[in-house]
Design an enzyme around this catalytic site. Sequence first.
Site, PDB file in Angstrom:
ATOM      1  N   ALA A 176      -3.664-121.808  15.273  1.00  0.00           N
ATOM      2  CA  ALA A 176      -4.445-123.466  14.848  1.00  0.00           C
ATOM      3  C   ALA A 176      -4.883-123.351  14.524  1.00  0.00           C
ATOM      4  O   ALA A 176      -6.577-123.114  14.697  1.00  0.00           O
ATOM      5  CB  ALA A 176      -4.212-123.810  16.371  1.00  0.00           C
ATOM      6  N   HIS A 177      -6.021-124.200  13.282  1.00  0.00           N
ATOM      7  CA  HIS A 177      -7.563-124.866  12.661  1.00  0.00           C
ATOM      8  C   HIS A 177      -7.866-125.888  13.091  1.00  0.00           C
ATOM      9  O   HIS A 177      -7.228-127.075  13.411  1.00  0.00           O
ATOM     10  CB  HIS A 177      -6.752-124.713  11.622  1.00  0.00           C
ATOM     11  CG  HIS A 177      -8.396-125.086  10.971  1.00  0.00           C
ATOM     12  ND1 HIS A 177      -9.237-124.747  10.509  1.00  0.00           N
ATOM     13  CD2 HIS A 177      -8.555-126.611  10.051  1.00  0.00           C
ATOM     14  CE1 HIS A 177     -10.008-125.335   9.742  1.00  0.00           C
ATOM     15  NE2 HIS A 177      -9.713-126.108   9.851  1.00  0.00           N
TER      16      HIS A 177
END
Length: 391
Positions: free
Chosen positions: A372-373
Amino acid sequence: MTQDNGKVDMSAVSTRRKQMVNGLRQVHISNYEKSHAEIIMGFGRFVGEKTVQVTLKAGGTRALKANRIFLDTGSRATIDLVPGLIESRPLTHVEVLELNVVPEHLLILGGGPVGLEFAQAMRRFGARVTIIERSQALAHWEDPDVSDGIAQLFHDEGIEILSSSTITCVEGISGQSVTLHVQRGDGETSVQGSHLLIATGRTPNTENMGLEVVGIKTTPSGHVQVNERLETSVPGVWAMGDCAGSPHFTHISFDDFRIVRDNLAGGQRSTTGRQTPSCIFIDPELARVGLNESEAKRKGISYRLIKIPMLAVLRTRTLGETRGFLKALISDDDRILGFIGFGVGSGDLLPVVQLAMSAGLPYTAIGSLIIAHPTFSEGLQSLFSTGPLKK
């Protein structure tokens, strides 16, 4: 926790600490009550086979007999036999947490984890801080890039460092005025402060316990001698945690308990080859598991190096804290030999790397993950997507 004049209110800091500690203590006491275990407060000493006599805090004594006895007596701060040191009534990690005032000038003996954490904390509270370290560098067991990074961090925050320094004499009383006479190279100097904190190591709490009465052996350093299953030299007696010479971390002491518990239930667990993750809670953090470069070179272990600056971890940009780096040592068959994170959130990156190391996965298994960013864990993807360099 500041007063109207902008200064830190140490009484409020102390109150918050006590609330946190009391809350955790109550959790543990509640767990004991639910298990119906009995807690006896006092000092225990072996007086015979499988027999411990307790000098009760409330007064009197009580004799206890059991077929299984477990020693987990911990350790305390080491105070070296330097002239005037004991007489100066120095602070340890216990007393420094009870301060209700910000020291005018805190002198810290030792550049290890305890010394580093308190140095930065007290400096940020507003104290002038000087670290006196006998080795050439802070955190001297780490690689030079780590030690240099910590030194630069502390320099930027105004923390004074006297490395390669040995204390020859101490004058005064901590909390009033204290003077350290310091040997550096071929010369001697002195440094004066208001408070003195000792952070030069740990001494196991094994004295006066009657270990010799029942034949429990100790090591030259005073730790209880144990095998890989944490069994002492006397059948039916185990030791764990600091007093058994295990790495001095709470999480290792907990794993010691699990080893003993599982073996009693018929398991085959031991301390041999287990991972020892660590995290020093300075800001930014220093986290590590497995080999560093210095250890690999000393042991003649071949490795390849991956290293990226924390600036490449995009989450750090959103926080405005981009100092430090991530690096890993990779074996010839692509396994991860070690991981070092010097940067914000580094401690929380350890479990993913540990799992890959435990399973013998190649470093590319982490590099190929979709993460996840923008999170700190995304930095692992950036690190392990980088081609390693031969060392």
